[in-house]
Design a protein around this motif. Structure first.
Motif, PDB file in Angstrom:
ATOM      1  N   LYS A   1      50.740  22.021  23.849  1.00 37.77           N
ATOM      2  CA  LYS A   1      51.327  23.000  22.935  1.00 37.77           C
ATOM      3  C   LYS A   1      51.045  22.650  21.473  1.00 37.77           C
ATOM      4  O   LYS A   1      51.915  22.719  20.609  1.00 37.77           O
ATOM      5  CB  LYS A   1      52.816  23.150  23.192  1.00 37.77           C
ATOM      6  N   GLY A   2      49.795  22.263  21.228  1.00 38.53           N
ATOM      7  CA  GLY A   2      49.332  22.041  19.857  1.00 38.53           C
ATOM      8  C   GLY A   2      49.665  20.696  19.256  1.00 38.53           C
ATOM      9  O   GLY A   2      49.322  20.434  18.102  1.00 38.53           O
ATOM     10  N   LYS A   3      50.310  19.823  20.039  1.00 32.94           N
ATOM     11  CA  LYS A   3      50.690  18.514  19.497  1.00 32.94           C
ATOM     12  C   LYS A   3      50.104  17.389  20.340  1.00 32.94           C
ATOM     13  O   LYS A   3      50.010  17.496  21.567  1.00 32.94           O
ATOM     14  CB  LYS A   3      52.222  18.372  19.461  1.00 32.94           C
ATOM     15  N   GLU A   4      49.750  16.302  19.675  1.00 32.91           N
ATOM     16  CA  GLU A   4      49.282  15.129  20.405  1.00 32.91           C
ATOM     17  C   GLU A   4      50.451  14.524  21.165  1.00 32.91           C
ATOM     18  O   GLU A   4      51.496  14.203  20.586  1.00 32.91           O
ATOM     19  CB  GLU A   4      48.708  14.092  19.433  1.00 32.91           C
ATOM     20  N   VAL A   5      50.278  14.370  22.473  1.00 29.39           N
ATOM     21  CA  VAL A   5      51.351  13.816  23.307  1.00 29.39           C
ATOM     22  C   VAL A   5      50.926  12.522  24.003  1.00 29.39           C
ATOM     23  O   VAL A   5      51.763  11.820  24.570  1.00 29.39           O
ATOM     24  CB  VAL A   5      51.820  14.840  24.360  1.00 29.39           C
ATOM     25  N   TYR A   6      49.633  12.211  23.971  1.00 29.20           N
ATOM     26  CA  TYR A   6      49.174  10.960  24.573  1.00 29.20           C
ATOM     27  C   TYR A   6      47.864  10.510  23.947  1.00 29.20           C
ATOM     28  O   TYR A   6      46.951  11.305  23.778  1.00 29.20           O
ATOM     29  CB  TYR A   6      48.954  11.097  26.086  1.00 29.20           C
ATOM     30  N   TYR A   7      47.819   9.239  23.594  1.00 30.46           N
ATOM     31  CA  TYR A   7      46.545   8.575  23.281  1.00 30.46           C
ATOM     32  C   TYR A   7      46.685   7.113  23.690  1.00 30.46           C
ATOM     33  O   TYR A   7      47.711   6.478  23.433  1.00 30.46           O
ATOM     34  CB  TYR A   7      46.180   8.626  21.780  1.00 30.46           C
ATOM     35  N   ASN A   8      45.650   6.591  24.301  1.00 31.69           N
ATOM     36  CA  ASN A   8      45.553   5.148  24.496  1.00 31.69           C
ATOM     37  C   ASN A   8      44.123   4.795  24.852  1.00 31.69           C
ATOM     38  O   ASN A   8      43.315   5.674  25.215  1.00 31.69           O
ATOM     39  CB  ASN A   8      46.515   4.633  25.576  1.00 31.69           C
ATOM     40  N   ALA A   9      43.802   3.529  24.720  1.00 34.99           N
ATOM     41  CA  ALA A   9      42.473   3.025  25.064  1.00 34.99           C
ATOM     42  C   ALA A   9      42.616   1.632  25.651  1.00 34.99           C
ATOM     43  O   ALA A   9      43.497   0.862  25.240  1.00 34.99           O
ATOM     44  CB  ALA A   9      41.575   2.990  23.830  1.00 34.99           C
ATOM     45  N   PHE A  10      41.757   1.318  26.605  1.00 33.70           N
ATOM     46  CA  PHE A  10      41.796   0.024  27.295  1.00 33.70           C
ATOM     47  C   PHE A  10      40.372  -0.498  27.467  1.00 33.70           C
ATOM     48  O   PHE A  10      39.434   0.284  27.663  1.00 33.70           O
ATOM     49  CB  PHE A  10      42.460   0.172  28.672  1.00 33.70           C
TER      50      PHE A  10
END
Length: 423
Positions: free
Chosen positions: A65-74
């Motif tokens: 809905k137009g918003k960042e809700v998840y980011y990650n990196a491994f």
């Protein structure tokens, strides 16, 4: 798995002496897909892949809905240099270039420059009077017949043009000799060489993944009168501020360019030599393919697919009209197209304009999870994205692994996002 929610409409009781007002419970707003528990599930899932040595590194970005809700990196973008994967890592997206080309083509469609059922030869005369492979005679010579109908622009967008590939030995030898996608070829040279080859099947008869989107790039060049890469820059990348998206990775950015890794059948991960992995993207090439070749970052590609989930607009910038995006996300394959190469491995899907389109829910727990109406694609180095318009969710997953996703990363990621399969 989340089902589409029907909005509950308030009812006005005109016949009564009072007006009924809906209570808050009547306005049922579905909970978000991505909550704290789902974030933890995605983290655990993605982390397990580099931890187990299946891949070198992975990153993911999800908007809802137009918003960042998840980011990650491994893990690592460059395992040998111990350079971590992060959201600024530049990766090769291979066939995730295709939807970008499709959007470029459809900006010209909106201007009335062509119709989808126009013959390709109207804009590229090389492709007039195509011949179709029928077999070989006793002496090994090709038997050809005239195509039943011309290749259309729609055929290019849905992989039904019939261009020769490597499946038929007699044609494969001609394809190799023609060297159609040599990086030294311009798009014009590519098209000339391709048009000299027989088709593998009559246009519209089968779905066969191949060079069609490179021909779309040629059509964009012919209609617009601009080099294809310039048209992308002016029409898509600059308006969307996709500053990290290029065929040629700038010298100053190459320290962010991820290494490419190969996983053997025995499960051993080895680095593809840089001179091989980086050849196309670190030297200026004549060929600017529509079907592959771009490099980008998570945030840049997310801008592109946010534009699509927002029906052609990103912020105040409009790239396409809503009706055009809907057309692109609508299955274009009729049931008569029964031969579909490996497309069924993507689930119960059809194909729109440069995307796969999910037409039915997953048949079982083994199939990729997803929502009817989503459209998506992936890339040869195991990158992927999807657009879920029902929940206004967009997801991008980056890694740099060949051959394509033998470790089932994509299914694991989808399951982590949507939860266990529900029949």
């Amino acid at each position: 798995m989340r089902k589409p929610i029907l909005a509950i409409l308030p009812v006005l009781l005109i016949a009564s002496a009072f007006t009924w007002f809906p209570t808050p419970a009547d306005h049922h707003i579905p909970p978000p897909i991505i909550n704290a528990a789902v974030k933890s599930r995605i983290d655990a899932t993605l982390k397990s892949f580099p931890d187990s040595g299946k891949i070198a590194g992975v990153s993911a970005l999800i908007f809802e809905k137009g918003k960042e809700v998840y980011y990650n990196a491994f893990g690592y973008a460059d395992r040998e240099a111990k350079l971590p994967m992060d959201r600024n890592t530049i990766v090769r997206i291979f066939s995730m270039t295709k939807p970008v080309t499709g959007v470029a083509l459809m900006t010209l469609y909106e201007k009335g420059a062509f119709q989808l059922d126009d013959p390709l030869s109207k804009y590229a005369p090389e492709f007039a009077n195509m011949k179709v492979y029928k077999g070989v005679d006793a002496s090994g010579n090709l038997i050809l017949e005239p195509a039943k109908r011309p290749i259309t622009i729609r055929d290019l967008t849905r992989h039904t043009a019939g261009f020769a590939g490597n499946d038929i030995p007699a044609l494969a030898a001609l394809v190799k000799k023609a060297d159609v996608t040599n990086p030294a070829n311009t798009l014009t040279e590519m098209a000339t060489r391709l048009a000299s080859l027989p088709l593998e099947f009559h246009p519209g008869d089968q779905w066969a993944y191949g060079i069609s989107v490179d021909v779309q790039a040629y059509v964009v060049e012919r209609i617009s009168g601009k080099p294809f890469d310039q048209y992308l820059q002016e029409t898509i990348f600059d308006p969307l501020k996709m500053v990290n998206t290029h065929y040629l990775v700038p010298e100053a950015d190459r320290k962010r360019f991820a290494a490419l890794y190969n996983r053997s059948d025995a499960g051993v991960l080895t680095r593809v030599p840089d001179e091989q992995a980086n050849f196309f993207n670190t030297k200026e090439q004549a060929l600017k393919p529509g079907g592959w070749g771009l490099t980008t970052t998570l945030d840049d590609y997310m801008k592109f697919i946010q534009m699509l989930v927002n029906k052609g607009a990103f912020g105040k910038t409009r790239i396409l009209k809503p009706a055009t995006v809907q057309l692109m996300a609508t299955n274009q394959l009729s049931d008569t197209v029964s031969k579909r190469m490996w497309l069924p491995s993507k689930g119960r899907v059809g194909f729109g304009i440069d995307f796969a389109v999910r037409t039915q829910p997953p048949a079982n727990a083994a199939e990729n999870n997803g929502i009817v109406g989503e459209y998506f694609w992936d890339g040869a180095a195991s990158t992927m994205f999807w657009i879920d318009p029902v929940n206004e969710l967009t997801a991008v997953l980056f890694t740099q692994l060949v051959p394509f996703d033998k470790v089932k990363l994509h299914k694991s990621f989808r399951d982590a996002v949507y939860g266990p399969y529900v029949p």
